[in-house]
Design an enzyme around this catalytic site. Sequence first.
Site, PDB file in Angstrom:
ATOM      1  CG  ASP A 184      -7.919   8.914   6.822  1.00 29.80           C
ATOM      2  OD1 ASP A 184      -8.525   7.831   6.950  1.00 29.80           O
ATOM      3  OD2 ASP A 184      -7.773   9.503   5.738  1.00 29.80           O
ATOM      4  CG  ASP A 285      -8.682   3.655   5.058  1.00 27.71           C
ATOM      5  OD1 ASP A 285      -8.609   4.454   4.120  1.00 27.71           O
ATOM      6  OD2 ASP A 285      -8.136   2.533   5.060  1.00 27.71           O
ATOM      7  CD  GLU A 354     -11.990   4.735   1.276  1.00 28.25           C
ATOM      8  OE1 GLU A 354     -11.495   4.788   0.156  1.00 28.25           O
ATOM      9  OE2 GLU A 354     -11.500   4.044   2.186  1.00 28.25           O
ATOM     10  CG  HIS A 425      -5.824   9.976  -0.490  1.00 33.45           C
ATOM     11  ND1 HIS A 425      -7.122  10.106  -0.043  1.00 33.45           N
ATOM     12  CD2 HIS A 425      -5.393   8.780  -0.040  1.00 33.45           C
ATOM     13  CE1 HIS A 425      -7.452   9.033   0.648  1.00 33.45           C
ATOM     14  NE2 HIS A 425      -6.421   8.207   0.667  1.00 33.45           N
ATOM     15  CG  ASP A 426      -7.406   6.567  -2.358  1.00 34.90           C
ATOM     16  OD1 ASP A 426      -6.189   6.554  -2.120  1.00 34.90           O
ATOM     17  OD2 ASP A 426      -8.276   6.286  -1.508  1.00 34.90           O
TER      18      ASP A 426
HETATM   19  C1  GLC Z   1      -8.442   3.679   1.485  1.00 32.57           C
HETATM   20  C2  GLC Z   1      -7.476   4.839   1.375  1.00 32.57           C
HETATM   21  C3  GLC Z   1      -6.328   4.438   0.510  1.00 32.57           C
HETATM   22  C4  GLC Z   1      -5.627   3.265   1.170  1.00 32.57           C
HETATM   23  C5  GLC Z   1      -6.596   2.130   1.461  1.00 32.57           C
HETATM   24  C6  GLC Z   1      -6.007   1.163   2.438  1.00 32.57           C
HETATM   25  O1  GLC Z   1      -9.028   3.376   0.278  1.00 32.57           O
HETATM   26  O2  GLC Z   1      -8.142   5.973   0.925  1.00 32.57           O
HETATM   27  O3  GLC Z   1      -5.434   5.491   0.284  1.00 32.57           O
HETATM   28  O4  GLC Z   1      -4.594   2.812   0.354  1.00 32.57           O
HETATM   29  O5  GLC Z   1      -7.793   2.567   2.032  1.00 32.57           O
HETATM   30  O6  GLC Z   1      -5.917   1.737   3.703  1.00 32.57           O
END
Ligand code: GLC
Length: 639
Positions: A184, A285, A354, A425-426
């Site tokens: 990641d 991310d 993402e 995980h979110d």
């Molecule tokens: C992304 C991650 C999340 C994190 C955020 C800030 O959305 O998936 O878990 O808190 O970015 O890095």
Amino acid sequence: MIQDGSLDRTSSLGAMYDHPLGRDIIDKLLLQLGRSPKWVDNFVIRRLPLGVVERLGRRFTGDGFMDTLFSLLNDVSESPTRTSGPVTPHWWKQAVFYQVYPRSFADSDGDGLGDLRGIIDHLDHLDDLGIDCLWLSPIFASPNEDNGYDISDYRAVMTEMGTLDDIDELIAACHARGMRIILDLVVNHTSDQHEWFKEARRDPEGPYGKYYILREGSPETLPNNWASYFSGPAWTWLKDAQRWALHLFAPGQPDLNWDNPAVRQEVADIVGWWLQRGIDGFRLDVINFISKREGLPEGNEFVGSLMEFAGVEHYFHGPNLHTYLAELRRDGFQRQGEAKEAPGHDPMAVMIGETPGIGIETGRLLTAEDRHELDLVFSFDHLEAPGKTRWDDYVYDLNHLKAYMIQQQSRLGSGDWVSIFWENHDNPRMISKVNPDPLYRTPLGKALAALQLLGRGTPFIYQGQEIGAINQGFEDISDFRDIESINRLSENHGGPVNIDVVRPGSRDHARTPMRWDDSPGFTTGEPWIGFHEHSTGYTVAEQREDPDSVLNFYKSLIALRREHSALRLGDVRFVFRDRRDYFAWVRELDGESFLIEVNLCARTINRPHHSTTQAPILTTGEYGPRLSPYEVRVHRVLD
Ligand code: GLC
Ligand code: MG
């Protein structure tokens, strides 16, 4: 190129809808407002000049909305092309990915926190399942303000998780099994404990001051109205440096300044360094947030209230996003030296973004093969029903997912490919959102598996999905660990602390430890976050023994995918689209053809008459004329 040049108040709503970002914005607005996209299909509505739309809507949108829109749309000068022809068979289009949240996967040393050795010890589970590529949520050095999404050293492993030797061993162990492994990459921001940031604070006028988004000013006046995703403003005043620092997330996650070429070079170097260690790629991310509009203008209030966060329109699809991504691909993801398509050696490491807030067309702009930017994106529009947010307590209707999947596929050309995921995980667990009745847990878990593994796209399974994991029975505010939930609880708009503001949507639902067996198996110590779900029959150990388990169904589907290229790369054709609660599609390639049917509801439904001849391969029901609740059927089509 976009045909009509730039848009202005004389342009029609239809012209805006024909613009890739315009279309995504309209679709998003309708989704947020809970309205059907059919609304814009109307001939009269399409002809409305945007100036008129502005006047009609001003009551809701306030001033400045249209100008905000124009500045966004007129930044984009290209449309993705829709190509036809065969699909290039890259490994990542055919692979089944599995996301590990290392903190909660397996703990090898009894400190209550998952670690790299724990993953190494459990690779058999993933191999058995048929996984092709692992994605690990962050394992880098971090003070863990946001569980590793705040990185203090990109070339070191978090002490609690192990060492560089352990990661080398894990990479080798994956490759020895023919599996790939990706990490990641969190580079929209670093931790405030990163050396770069410490240096920037010490000497804001020095080279590292330009690595971040720092602003002079007075501690009383915020530089703009942008909001942080973790409550409060997106700015923190640094007393020592006499500067404001921008952080779209927690104060300990300052945003990097991607407009500085030195930052972009650092990121490319980090990627290259990990590629040399054998890593097969990265999930990037919040990568669409890296390019911010020059001058960091105020966020429009209407957009802010609609999207919950002021300022988003100035960075969710920023002016240099595409350029920076293409550059990173070329300078970081391209493997140096000898390369062949094989684990650890691919000429181009996989690049998965993402991308919150990105719609279908903008997603295509980011991933179309001929644009050489990202390979895949994770967009989120399908995870909530129209008009709902993650924090709402509501029942998710799978007919919405069906409509989304049909719509998405209808817009793709042969140079496009999509990811398919329901959890990460979110987000809370999908089974709980759709139907929390324990009676349906297994059939629904299987239906979700079929939608994901037999749909057209690359599936990303989140740990626990394969054993039908559900939401946790959190009862007390002290049960939560996530910064987002904790901040939201204490925010609660001046009212008393109320657990209901976080219970439906907390990210902690997906972050409790993996249920290996009922002992509970994850650790010999005290887990960092408690288990609040103790149902029998839903641990790995139990499901392994049960031929009808969710786990064994995942295995069968993945095996089927591996066996038939039609189920990986084949076309998709949706049939009986208008039949509510019934979802059926045909996957086809080189004369091989499969029909997949899923009952989307908890009632028994009639099966329509299909004119083709079919041979059943697999079902979760009984091959009768009716489909039982959430039943899945797979057939081979013979003519
Ligand atoms: C992304 C991650 C999340 C994190 C955020 C800030 O959305 O998936 O878990 O808190 O970015 O890095
Ligand atoms: Mg440990």
